[in-house]
Write an enzyme that holds these catalytic residues in place. Structure first.
Site, short mmCIF file in Angstrom:
data_model
loop_
_atom_site.label_atom_id
_atom_site.label_comp_id
_atom_site.label_asym_id
_atom_site.label_seq_id
_atom_site.Cartn_x
_atom_site.Cartn_y
_atom_site.Cartn_z
N GLY A 218 1.23 -0.86 0.03
CA GLY A 218 0.29 0.07 0.15
C GLY A 218 0.61 1.64 0.29
O GLY A 218 1.73 1.07 0.55
N GLY B 137 0.43 -5.34 1.10
CA GLY B 137 -0.72 -4.15 0.45
C GLY B 137 -0.75 -6.18 -1.39
O GLY B 137 -1.99 -6.00 -1.70
N GLU C 184 6.22 -4.98 8.03
CA GLU C 184 5.32 -4.75 7.93
C GLU C 184 5.45 -4.20 9.62
O GLU C 184 5.78 -2.83 9.99
CB GLU C 184 3.90 -4.37 8.05
CG GLU C 184 2.93 -4.48 6.68
CD GLU C 184 3.39 -5.89 6.46
OE1 GLU C 184 2.50 -5.52 4.98
OE2 GLU C 184 3.93 -7.25 7.09
N ASP D 267 -0.73 -7.50 7.69
CA ASP D 267 -2.01 -6.91 7.34
C ASP D 267 -3.28 -7.58 6.69
O ASP D 267 -2.75 -8.59 6.51
CB ASP D 267 -2.81 -5.26 7.92
CG ASP D 267 -2.47 -4.59 6.63
OD1 ASP D 267 -0.97 -4.85 5.92
OD2 ASP D 267 -2.67 -3.83 6.56
#
Length: 386
Positions: free
Chosen positions: A98, A146, A169, A177
């Site tokens: 992301g 992402g 992350e 995530d």
């Protein structure tokens, strides 16, 4: 003389017009570039999604996420569309994650991008997982964060020798995530816990060996594979699987090379089976092998808060549904946005690039259970809903 003046005026007018046309073209190409960060095309029996930000390694932004979701829903209902293919432009990355720098900047400017981005991203992840048609992700190149979320939940994932998988992350004050709490604890043994806490990179055929990919194909054959899939006539999932299997079987690259973590799997299972990060660290210290000490060094550089929320999330996620995991991840993401470490991680890794984040709290001891509980609290009416 008069003719000369007319001529001069005309040539001036023409150069003015030419300049105007050039400016207009530049404005248009700028607009087109902004508008076409994702290409959505119908080819034969397939809907084809191309992530089109090669200079930014096809990093996902809110606009792309919304466009993909909306088109996915249309293709799912369209009887002329039998399968969906997703790929990245530029040859270097499928999707490197992301656009987190944009998110950090928006929060500092008191904009609501973070609330929207994570919500839309996780809703897209779930839509891919529950899609009623074959979904094929060509994870040819860098696939992180992402990028994993828009591939791993789909039915078919094709890795190549250029694939690089990582969930890095914890190094930026976040946590794995996009459904990481669901798919990571379901990998063999404690491998997912190891990948989540250390951000270890898997490459090429190893991405297939651990089950992140379902097939492995030579990178140079991917466009031929796409042509063969697109040319299918009203294919079933089995027809799609047959084509992928044919290409997979033909690929000989690194076939005889052993899995990079093969000799360390017992260590990983033993050291990462603890219920606390402190115990994992103690296990690695006691093991004392060069591999264990290397992982210890890596873990010690990560955000202590990220490490603790990640481990708790994976343990919980191992027995939750994907929807439950994503709901929890949304709560966690919003807590991270309110905290210190995410913005500090983005600064250290992406803005100043000094690679020296100053985490707060600075060590594991200072991250209390009460601190952790705050990351998992319901957001009430702001909770993620599918």
């Amino acid at each position: 003389m008069r003719q000369q003046n007319v001529w001069r005026l005309m040539s001036r007018f023409n150069s003015f017009r030419r300049t105007n046309i050039i400016l207009q073209h530049l404005r248009m190409s700028k607009h087109t570039e902004a508008a076409e960060d994702v290409l959505l095309e119908k080819k034969g029996c397939a809907g084809v999604i191309t992530l089109n930000r090669p200079k930014l390694l096809n990093a996902l932004n809110l606009n792309m996420t919304q466009k993909i979701y909306s088109q996915l829903k249309k293709w799912e209902q369209d009887s002329e569309t039998s399968l969906i293919i997703i790929k990245g432009a530029g040859g270097k990355a499928f999707c490197a994650g992301g656009d987190i720098r944009a998110i950090s900047d928006a929060i500092k400017a008191k904009q609501k991008l973070a609330e929207l981005f994570f919500k839309e991203e996780y809703i897209l992840n779930n839509a891919i997982a529950s899609l009623q048609k074959p979904y094929i992700a060509f994870i040819d190149g860098i696939t992180m964060g992402g990028g994993v979320g828009i591939s791993v939940h789909g039915q078919f994932r094709v890795a190549t020798e250029k694939s690089v998988f990582s969930m890095p992350e914890t190094a930026i004050g976040l946590f794995p995530d996009v459904g990481g709490g669901y798919f990571l604890p379901r990998l063999q043994g404690k491998l997912g816990y190891f990948l989540a806490l250390t951000g270890f990179r898997l490459k090429g055929r190893d991405v297939y060996r651990v089950g992140i990919a379902t097939h492995f194909v030579d990178s140079e054959k991917v466009s031929m594979l796409e042509e063969d899939l697109v040319a299918l006539k009203s294919p079933s999932k089995e027809n799609v699987a047959d084509v992928l299997e044919t290409y997979h079987t033909q690929s000989k690259i690194d076939q005889d090379k052993s899995f990079i973590l093969e000799e360390h799997l017992d260590k990983i299972n033993r050291c990462f089976s603890a219920n606390t990060v402190e115990q994992i660290i103690e296990n690695l210290q006691q093991d004392g092998s060069p591999f264990a000490l290397e992982q210890l060094k890596v873990i010690n550089q990560m955000s202590p808060t990220s490490l603790k929320i990640t481990l708790r999330h994976l343990i919980k996620g191992s027995s939750q549904t994907l929807k439950d995991v994503l709901t929890e991840e949304y709560r966690m993401s919003q807590a991270c946005m309110r905290g210190h470490d995410f913005h500090e991680g983005v600064r250290a890794v992406l803005v100043d690039k000094d690679q020296s984040p100053k985490w707060k709290p600075a060590n594991l001891k200072e991250v209390t259970d009460e601190d952790l509980d705050n990351y998992f609290k319901s957001l009430g009416s702001n909770d993620l809903k599918f």
